[in-house]
Structure formats: C-alpha cells, structure tokens
Design a protein around this motif. Structure first.
Motif, PDB file in Angstrom:
ATOM      1  N   ALA A 127       0.850  -1.562   0.129  1.00  0.00           N
ATOM      2  CA  ALA A 127      -0.212   0.280  -0.042  1.00  0.00           C
ATOM      3  C   ALA A 127       0.390   1.341  -0.017  1.00  0.00           C
ATOM      4  N   PHE A 128       1.807   1.033   0.950  1.00  0.00           N
ATOM      5  CA  PHE A 128       2.877   2.052   0.999  1.00  0.00           C
ATOM      6  C   PHE A 128       3.629   2.625  -0.501  1.00  0.00           C
ATOM      7  N   ALA A 129       4.314   1.754  -0.962  1.00  0.00           N
ATOM      8  CA  ALA A 129       4.578   1.561  -2.455  1.00  0.00           C
ATOM      9  C   ALA A 129       3.575   2.555  -3.471  1.00  0.00           C
ATOM     10  N   LYS A 130       2.289   1.209  -3.782  1.00  0.00           N
ATOM     11  CA  LYS A 130       1.628   2.091  -4.665  1.00  0.00           C
ATOM     12  C   LYS A 130       0.959   3.382  -4.160  1.00  0.00           C
ATOM     13  N   ILE A 158       6.012   3.495  -6.359  1.00  0.00           N
ATOM     14  CA  ILE A 158       7.252   2.493  -6.068  1.00  0.00           C
ATOM     15  C   ILE A 158       6.507   1.278  -7.675  1.00  0.00           C
ATOM     16  N   SER A 159       6.657   1.255  -8.253  1.00  0.00           N
ATOM     17  CA  SER A 159       6.487   0.269  -8.725  1.00  0.00           C
ATOM     18  C   SER A 159       7.621  -1.563  -8.721  1.00  0.00           C
ATOM     19  N   ARG A 160       7.632  -1.968  -9.320  1.00  0.00           N
ATOM     20  CA  ARG A 160       8.235  -3.321  -9.300  1.00  0.00           C
ATOM     21  C   ARG A 160       8.800  -3.348 -10.793  1.00  0.00           C
ATOM     22  N   GLU A 161       9.046  -2.294 -11.563  1.00  0.00           N
ATOM     23  CA  GLU A 161       9.280  -1.809 -13.015  1.00  0.00           C
ATOM     24  C   GLU A 161      10.245  -1.068 -12.340  1.00  0.00           C
ATOM     25  N   ASP A 162      10.258  -0.374 -10.797  1.00  0.00           N
ATOM     26  CA  ASP A 162      11.360   0.584 -10.701  1.00  0.00           C
ATOM     27  C   ASP A 162      12.307  -0.135  -9.910  1.00  0.00           C
ATOM     28  N   GLY A 163      12.199  -1.783  -9.532  1.00  0.00           N
ATOM     29  CA  GLY A 163      12.932  -2.019  -8.438  1.00  0.00           C
ATOM     30  C   GLY A 163      12.675  -2.635  -7.584  1.00  0.00           C
ATOM     31  N   PHE A 164      11.546  -1.998  -6.960  1.00  0.00           N
ATOM     32  CA  PHE A 164      10.597  -2.083  -5.798  1.00  0.00           C
ATOM     33  C   PHE A 164      10.817  -3.845  -5.710  1.00  0.00           C
ATOM     34  N   ASP A 165      11.405  -4.804  -4.316  1.00  0.00           N
ATOM     35  CA  ASP A 165      11.195  -5.897  -4.508  1.00  0.00           C
ATOM     36  C   ASP A 165      10.582  -5.810  -3.007  1.00  0.00           C
ATOM     37  N   LEU A 166       9.296  -6.092  -2.774  1.00  0.00           N
ATOM     38  CA  LEU A 166       8.624  -6.647  -0.990  1.00  0.00           C
ATOM     39  C   LEU A 166       9.906  -7.482  -0.657  1.00  0.00           C
ATOM     40  N   ASP A 167      10.449  -8.358  -1.135  1.00  0.00           N
ATOM     41  CA  ASP A 167      11.435  -8.976   0.256  1.00  0.00           C
ATOM     42  C   ASP A 167      12.565  -8.387   0.533  1.00  0.00           C
ATOM     43  N   LYS A 168      13.151  -7.417  -1.069  1.00  0.00           N
ATOM     44  CA  LYS A 168      14.170  -6.906   0.001  1.00  0.00           C
ATOM     45  C   LYS A 168      14.102  -5.357   1.060  1.00  0.00           C
ATOM     46  N   VAL A 169      12.639  -4.999   1.220  1.00  0.00           N
ATOM     47  CA  VAL A 169      12.356  -3.644   1.859  1.00  0.00           C
ATOM     48  C   VAL A 169      13.552  -4.139   2.801  1.00  0.00           C
ATOM     49  N   ARG A 170      14.259  -2.843   3.459  1.00  0.00           N
ATOM     50  CA  ARG A 170      14.944  -3.124   4.800  1.00  0.00           C
ATOM     51  C   ARG A 170      14.068  -2.422   6.328  1.00  0.00           C
ATOM     52  N   LEU A 171      13.856  -3.736   6.792  1.00  0.00           N
ATOM     53  CA  LEU A 171      13.466  -3.593   8.245  1.00  0.00           C
ATOM     54  C   LEU A 171      13.454  -3.857   9.271  1.00  0.00           C
ATOM     55  N   LEU A 199      -1.486  -5.915  14.245  1.00  0.00           N
ATOM     56  CA  LEU A 199      -2.354  -5.425  15.397  1.00  0.00           C
ATOM     57  C   LEU A 199      -2.244  -4.280  15.210  1.00  0.00           C
ATOM     58  N   ILE A 200      -2.387  -3.388  13.939  1.00  0.00           N
ATOM     59  CA  ILE A 200      -2.987  -2.480  14.252  1.00  0.00           C
ATOM     60  C   ILE A 200      -4.431  -2.289  13.346  1.00  0.00           C
ATOM     61  N   ALA A 201      -5.011  -1.798  14.428  1.00  0.00           N
ATOM     62  CA  ALA A 201      -6.503  -1.322  13.643  1.00  0.00           C
ATOM     63  C   ALA A 201      -6.520  -0.896  13.154  1.00  0.00           C
ATOM     64  N   PRO A 202      -7.617  -1.409  12.099  1.00  0.00           N
ATOM     65  CA  PRO A 202      -7.730  -0.831  10.480  1.00  0.00           C
ATOM     66  C   PRO A 202      -8.010   1.182  10.508  1.00  0.00           C
ATOM     67  N   ASP A 203      -8.828   1.080  11.382  1.00  0.00           N
ATOM     68  CA  ASP A 203      -9.217   2.864  10.987  1.00  0.00           C
ATOM     69  C   ASP A 203      -8.393   3.149  12.028  1.00  0.00           C
ATOM     70  N   GLU A 204      -7.085   2.436  13.068  1.00  0.00           N
ATOM     71  CA  GLU A 204      -6.103   3.325  13.825  1.00  0.00           C
ATOM     72  C   GLU A 204      -5.034   3.975  13.038  1.00  0.00           C
ATOM     73  N   GLY A 205      -3.965   2.774  12.369  1.00  0.00           N
ATOM     74  CA  GLY A 205      -3.827   3.739  11.460  1.00  0.00           C
ATOM     75  C   GLY A 205      -3.798   4.925  10.381  1.00  0.00           C
ATOM     76  N   ARG A 206      -2.816   6.118  10.827  1.00  0.00           N
ATOM     77  CA  ARG A 206      -3.126   7.609  10.040  1.00  0.00           C
ATOM     78  C   ARG A 206      -2.427   7.451   8.459  1.00  0.00           C
ATOM     79  N   ASN A 207      -1.448   6.561   8.705  1.00  0.00           N
ATOM     80  CA  ASN A 207      -0.527   6.582   7.426  1.00  0.00           C
ATOM     81  C   ASN A 207      -1.245   5.739   6.614  1.00  0.00           C
ATOM     82  N   ARG A 208      -1.186   5.696   4.800  1.00  0.00           N
ATOM     83  CA  ARG A 208      -1.145   4.511   4.620  1.00  0.00           C
ATOM     84  C   ARG A 208      -0.355   3.356   5.155  1.00  0.00           C
ATOM     85  N   GLY A 209      -0.578   1.820   4.209  1.00  0.00           N
ATOM     86  CA  GLY A 209      -0.618   0.499   5.456  1.00  0.00           C
ATOM     87  C   GLY A 209      -1.007   0.407   6.804  1.00  0.00           C
TER      88      GLY A 209
END
Length: 191
Positions: free
Chosen positions: A54-57, A61-74, A117-127
């Motif tokens: 959701a953040f990427a969209k 950011i798209s897969r064409e731009d090199g976005f890889d979900l498995d490589k997101v640094r957490l 565990l963040i409630a769908p209506d509580e996240g103030r940001n995307r995602g």
C-alpha cells in the motif's frame, strides 16, 4: 537508551520499562531484522505485505522501478508479553522516503502465522501503520500486551522542532490510540 538482551534465535528483546514515563526511548532503526529467525522474519513479511505494498502504490513505487517486497529493509524489536503462545514485535521501515518518521507496525507472531495488530481505522498513514523514530514500553496493565509509546518528530506552534508522543494500547483484537500518561510529552522533550 535502553539496553537490549539477546536470546539465541529470538532476536533482541526489550526489557520492561525501568525509567520515567516517555524518557527511555529506544531508536527503532537500531535493531536489524536480520537477527530474527528465518521463520519469524517470513511470518512478519507475510503479515505486512499488504501494508508495505500500500505504501509502495501510494508513493508510485513499482516493481518496474526495482521495488522488491522481499528486499525492503526492516528493523524489529521483540517486546516481552505474558503470553507463551505469541511473540510481539515492533517492526520499523525507516526508508528515506519517509524522512525521520518511518512506518511502524505492531506484529504478533505465533506458531501458525503473523498478523498486524494495528486496527484498520487507527493507522493514520497508508498501510495500517503508525509513524515515528523511537518507542518505549509503558506498562503491562492490559493483561499480556503492554501499552506502548511511539516518538515522532514534530514542531512547536510558532516553530521549532520537538518530539511528539503517541500512545497505544491493545483493545480487543487490535492496538488503538490511547491518551498518554501525564508528563509524557514533557519527559520526551527533556531527554
């Protein structure tokens, strides 16, 4: 700063709150995701995939731009809970895209799966996330899941940088925004 104890195969675990309310903030980017076990990392990534995408969209950011979900640094901190079946993690995505305040998720992992565990209506940001750069465990008065405080960068009215506190606690199945304890903002800004 809080010191973290390491447990083999479990990553780094924050001890219970030992100081003044909102004054012992742990930097969220200080604990790499890589120290967690492979199975825990996999469950966290699966649980957060829709939120990260959701953040990427939203940012174009798209897969064409090199976005890889498995490589997101957490980054991830394990928070002690009084529940032997579940483990609780604060997961942080501190990409430069967000500036100082990265995306923060609260993820519960058990032997079957992980879930945000963040409630769908509580996240103030995307995602379905909160945002910030630091956190502190405040209390465990709500049974097995502690109340948490997230610190983020904000500004005083009229100018000047300050830290803002956002406190959350588990209500039912999800974490929701809660009033911070008295003195929290003052303690956070006096450190």
């Amino acid at each position: 700063m809080l010191f973290l104890a390491e447990k083999r195969g479990q990553g780094q675990v924050l001890p219970p709150n030992t100081g003044d309310t909102c004054s012992n903030v742990t930097m969220l980017d200080s604990r790499p995701f890589s120290v967690l076990s492979t199975s825990v990392k996999s469950e966290i990534r699966k649980a957060l995939a829709p939120d990260i995408l959701a953040f990427a969209k939203a940012t174009g950011i798209s897969r064409e731009d090199g976005f890889d979900l498995d490589k997101v640094r957490l980054d991830a901190l394990q928070i002690p809970v009084n529940n032997k079946k579940n483990k609780l993690y604060i997961v942080h995505w501190g990409d430069m895209l967000f500036g100082v305040n990265g995306a923060i998720w609260i993820v519960e992992v058990n032997s079957h799966k992980g879930r945000n565990l963040i409630a769908p209506d509580e996240g103030r940001n995307r995602g379905r996330s909160f945002s910030g750069w630091g956190m502190q465990t405040l209390s465990s008065e709500n049974g097995s899941y502690p109340e948490l405080m997230f610190a983020s960068k904000g500004y005083y009215a009229g100018g000047g940088a300050k830290a803002d506190a956002q406190c959350v606690r588990k209500v039912g199945a999800f974490y929701k925004i809660n009033t911070c304890p008295a003195g929290c903002d003052d303690n956070l800004n006096s450190r």
